[in-house]
Design a protein around this motif. Structure first.
Motif, PDB file in Angstrom:
ATOM      1  N   VAL A   8      28.824  46.738  61.455  1.00 24.69           N
ATOM      2  CA  VAL A   8      30.186  47.076  61.034  1.00 24.69           C
ATOM      3  C   VAL A   8      30.379  48.588  61.023  1.00 24.69           C
ATOM      4  O   VAL A   8      31.422  49.094  61.445  1.00 24.69           O
ATOM      5  N   GLN A  56      27.647  49.478  52.712  1.00 24.12           N
ATOM      6  CA  GLN A  56      27.273  48.329  53.532  1.00 24.12           C
ATOM      7  C   GLN A  56      26.313  47.429  52.757  1.00 24.12           C
ATOM      8  O   GLN A  56      25.181  47.794  52.481  1.00 24.12           O
ATOM      9  N   THR A  77      31.401  46.583  53.260  1.00 24.96           N
ATOM     10  CA  THR A  77      31.029  45.289  53.845  1.00 24.96           C
ATOM     11  C   THR A  77      30.175  44.524  52.862  1.00 24.96           C
ATOM     12  O   THR A  77      29.260  45.084  52.246  1.00 24.96           O
ATOM     13  N   ASN A 137      36.910  38.468  57.765  1.00 27.46           N
ATOM     14  CA  ASN A 137      35.527  38.030  57.961  1.00 27.46           C
ATOM     15  C   ASN A 137      35.161  38.169  59.432  1.00 27.46           C
ATOM     16  O   ASN A 137      35.912  37.724  60.299  1.00 27.46           O
ATOM     17  N   ASP A 165      30.387  38.375  57.701  1.00 23.32           N
ATOM     18  CA  ASP A 165      30.485  39.606  56.939  1.00 23.32           C
ATOM     19  C   ASP A 165      31.933  39.782  56.486  1.00 23.32           C
ATOM     20  O   ASP A 165      32.857  39.637  57.298  1.00 23.32           O
ATOM     21  N   THR A 166      32.137  40.075  55.218  1.00 26.85           N
ATOM     22  CA  THR A 166      33.470  40.367  54.703  1.00 26.85           C
ATOM     23  C   THR A 166      33.682  41.872  54.791  1.00 26.85           C
ATOM     24  O   THR A 166      32.988  42.630  54.128  1.00 26.85           O
ATOM     25  N   VAL A 167      34.642  42.281  55.612  1.00 24.67           N
ATOM     26  CA  VAL A 167      34.822  43.686  55.943  1.00 24.67           C
ATOM     27  C   VAL A 167      36.150  44.194  55.381  1.00 24.67           C
ATOM     28  O   VAL A 167      37.199  43.601  55.613  1.00 24.67           O
TER      29      VAL A 167
END
Length: 210
Positions: A31, A113, A143, A184, A201-203
Motif C-alpha cells: 500500500v 502500516q 492501513t 478494502n 487490507d483496509t486502506v
C-alpha cells in the motif's frame, strides 16, 4: 498462541522481536508503494517501523524519514537494515511508546502500516494525533487488516471494521481532507513460515487540503 491482552505493550513487542529473525523481505508495504511512489518526497513520519523496510524504501526514494517503534530490538534491526542499504543518514530512528509519548513536527507523509496490536493499544487516537502533524497537501496513509490470514494470532472469525467505519473511528474532521482511498484492497500475503494466502487490507489514504 494465547496472548494476555493486558500485557504491557513494550514488554510484548520486545519479546516478539527478540524471538524474530533480523532478516527482512527487503520490500516496502504494498500500500505504501502504491500510494507514495508518485508523490514528491519530503518529510515522512512512520508509526511502527518494525524491521525498517518501509523506512529504507522511503529513504531510497528521497524522503527524510522519522521512524518510530516501541521495541528496542526492532529499532536495532531497522538500523542495521538502513546501514545495509546505505541510507542510515536519511532516517531518524526514535524508540517511544506512542500512547504516552508523541512526536512533534510537520510532515508531508504520515504512514501507519498495520499499526495494530493484540495487547492494549489506542490505535485510533494515535492516528488521530498523528493526523495533526500532516502538512497542507500532505498524505495520511493508514492501513489495517481487513481479514484474518491462516497464520494470524487473531481468531479466524474476527470481524474487522468496514472501510468507512474504520475512517469514522479515527474521529477526523473530514472537511479538512480529500479522500484518496477509503476501501478494502486484495493482496497476496506471505506468513512467517512461507505460507501464502489472499487477504484484505483496509486502506485509508487522505490528503490534507491546502
Amino acid at each position: 498462541m494465547k496472548i494476555d491482552p493486558n500485557m504491557d505493550p513494550t514488554e510484548f513487542w520486545q519479546q516478539h522481536y527478540e524471538k524474530a529473525t533480523p532478516k527482512t523481505s527487503g520490500r516496502p508495504t504494498a500500500v505504501l508503494e502504491k500510494f507514495v511512489t508518485d508523490r514528491t518526497p519530503g518529510a515522512a513520519l512512520e508509526l511502527g517501523c518494525g524491521k525498517g523496510d518501509d523506512a529504507v524504501w522511503l529513504a531510497k526514494n528521497g524522503w527524510a524519514v522519522t521512524a518510530i517503534d516501541i521495541s528496542a530490538t526492532a529499532m536495532g534491526y531497522a538500523r542495521a537494515n538502513a546501514v545495509r542499504n546505505g541510507v542510515l543518514e536519511k532516517i531518524t530512528f526514535d524508540q517511544r511508546d506512542l500512547m504516552t509519548d508523541f512526536p512533534t513536527g510537520s510532515f508531508t507523509l504520515v504512514t501507519a502500516q498495520f499499526l495494530e496490536s493484540p495487547v492494549v493499544f489506542a490505535r485510533n487516537s494515535i492516528i488521530n494525533c498523528a493526523s495533526r502533524l500532516v502538512a497542507p497537501g500532505g498524505l495520511l496513509l493508514a492501513t489495517s487488516h481487513g481479514s484474518v490470514p491462516s497464520w494470524s494470532w487473531e481468531k479466524p472469525d474476527k470481524c474487522y471494521p468496514k472501510p468507512k467505519e474504520a475512517l469514522e473511528n479515527l474521529s477526523l474532521d473530514l472537511t479538512e481532507w480529500t479522500q484518496i482511498c477509503v476501501d478494502n484492497l486484495d493482496r497476496l500475503a506471505k506468513g512467517p513460515n512461507g505460507e501464502e494466502g489472499m487477504v484484505l487490507d483496509t486502506v485509508i489514504a487522505l490528503e490534507r487540503k491546502g
